[in-house]
Design an enzyme around this catalytic site. Structure first.
Site, PDB file in Angstrom:
ATOM      1  N   LYS A 163       4.949  -0.474  13.107  1.00 33.42           N
ATOM      2  CA  LYS A 163       4.385   0.233  11.957  1.00 33.42           C
ATOM      3  C   LYS A 163       3.715   1.543  12.366  1.00 33.42           C
ATOM      4  O   LYS A 163       3.858   2.554  11.657  1.00 33.42           O
ATOM      5  CB  LYS A 163       3.398  -0.690  11.229  1.00 33.42           C
ATOM      6  N   ILE A 207       0.843  -1.197   0.000  1.00 32.07           N
ATOM      7  CA  ILE A 207       0.000   0.000   0.000  1.00 32.07           C
ATOM      8  C   ILE A 207       0.877   1.245   0.000  1.00 32.07           C
ATOM      9  O   ILE A 207       1.708   1.413   0.891  1.00 32.07           O
ATOM     10  CB  ILE A 207      -0.911   0.036   1.250  1.00 32.07           C
TER      11      ILE A 207
END
Length: 405
Positions: free
Chosen positions: A204, A135
């Protein structure tokens, strides 16, 4: 005179490394059209031999071969783990070579240092593939949203846990059964701790928060809760409330105070990430000017992640180092952070059976199943929640934050 091709060395020839070589080879014509130059793979560092690979003649076992070759422009680190990946990345930057990585552990732990070193040496340190797999989210966050102030990020950042939770909701599977299925399909490691205990998502969200604010929070210092304790009773309550349970990496930034955490949350149907299921990832970014933007796609896998790695190579091939725009981070200090538990969030408390009537005082909604009762409470701090619980005779068996609609 044609532009010189970008010469790269790949560190690691596993899933992502072999995928990167495949993307470069199969899409070389598209890369040339986009950048005016090609990408040449000079070396591939790995402990193993690959005699049947078309890249067999580029396998090396000594990292010094790569560092000492002045023709290598970029080192692409896809080894995993902090060490020796950190040392190899630092050595490449010291040698004046740009570094591209998919390694979230190194970026989350050492990103401040490595970005500063890259700027000092006049090279690039890029890591699009470290968050969200394929992504494209970090580059849009840093560039396309540069005129926006990020207010919050809520992300489904781990495909393994999202697959497990999807099976628990769709099929009524237990956590253990859903985990075993994920392992059988190759979605979960033999030791799934980093995924199911929230450590992967923590790294993340630390990277996303740093890209949004310039402040890197130590991933070992944030509140992290995994999904092992989620029960069928919790799933039944969430379903009756028209919610899903998702493992959320969260950051918020208001009044120059940053909050970062990872926890399973109730997600209402009206929230854009409610329908993100299976191994897919989603990152919902809320900014002052643009409002909400959802980034959605495959958060892992050989070619999706490799595509993100190559996107960084395309960036380097197209844009030389520019000191004026080189990103930098600062390690967050206590004064930069919202005190633990100070963020106000709606809460769902789950009780066995039917609690005393006084427990429901102050609740915005009461939901019951055959075995449990849930109380939806208005937004409150952790101290306010603790005071509410202590003032009631019954004790909840579970507590979930609730995301906004």
């Amino acid at each position: 005179m044609a532009n010189k091709n970008l010469t790269v060395a790949l560190l690691g020839f596993g899933v992502v490394g072999s995928g990167t070589a495949q993307v470069i080879t199969e899409n070389q014509d598209r890369i040339c059209r986009a950048t005016g130059r090609g990408i040449d793979i000079r070396y591939i560092l790995d402990l193993r031999e690959f005699p049947d690979s078309p890249f067999a003649d580029r396998i090396v076992h000594d990292y010094n071969v790569i560092i000492n070759d002045p023709e290598v422009d970029v080192v692409v680190e896809m080894m995993g783990g902090s060490h020796p990946a950190y040392e190899f990345s630092r050595a490449a930057l010291e040698a004046g070579k740009s570094v591209v990585t998919s390694n979230k552990e190194v970026v989350a732990n050492f990103g401040t240092e490595l970005l500063a070193l890259a700027a000092e040496k006049g090279v690039r340190y890029l890591f699009e593939a470290s968050v969200g797999g394929g992504i494209p989210v970090l580059r849009p966050l840093a560039q396309d949203m540069a005129a926006n102030r990020v207010r919050s990020i809520n992300g489904i950042l781990n495909g393994t846990t999202n697959y497990i939770l999807t099976r628990m909701f769709a099929d009524g599977a237990s956590f253990d059964a859903a985990l075993a299925e994920a392992q059988q399909k190759g979605y979960a490691e033999r030791d799934p701790s980093a995924d199911v205990d929230g450590l992967d998502a923590a790294r993340k969200i630390v990277i996303l928060a740093a890209m949004a604010t310039g402040l890197r929070v130590d991933p070992n210092a944030i509140s992290v809760e995994g999904i092992r304790k989620i029960t069928a009773a919790d799933v039944a309550i969430a379903t009756k409330m028209d919610c899903a349970i998702k493992l959320i990496g969260h950051m918020s930034y208001a009044d120059d105070k940053l909050a970062v955490w990872v926890a399973p949350c109730f997600v209402p149907r009206q929230n854009p990430i409610f329908n993100i299921d299976d191994v897919f990832n989603g990152v919902l970014i809320d900014t002052d000017m643009l409002g909400q933007t959802l980034f959605y796609g495959r958060g892992a896998g050989k070619l999706p992640t490799a595509g993100a790695v190559v996107s960084d190579l395309v960036d380097i091939a197209s844009h030389p180092f520019d000191a004026k725009t080189a990103p930098t981070w600062t390690d967050a200090e206590a004064a930069d952070l919202l005190p633990a538990g100070a963020e106000k969030l709606p809460v769902c408390l789950i009780y066995e059976g039917a609690p005393d009537a006084t427990s429901a005082v102050g609740a915005e909604r009461v939901v019951t199943t055959d075995t449990h009762t849930a109380l939806l409470l208005p937004a409150m701090t952790a101290d306010e929640l603790d005071a509410h619980i202590q003032a009631k005779p019954a004790r909840p068996v579970a507590c979930y934050r609730v995301l906004p609609q």
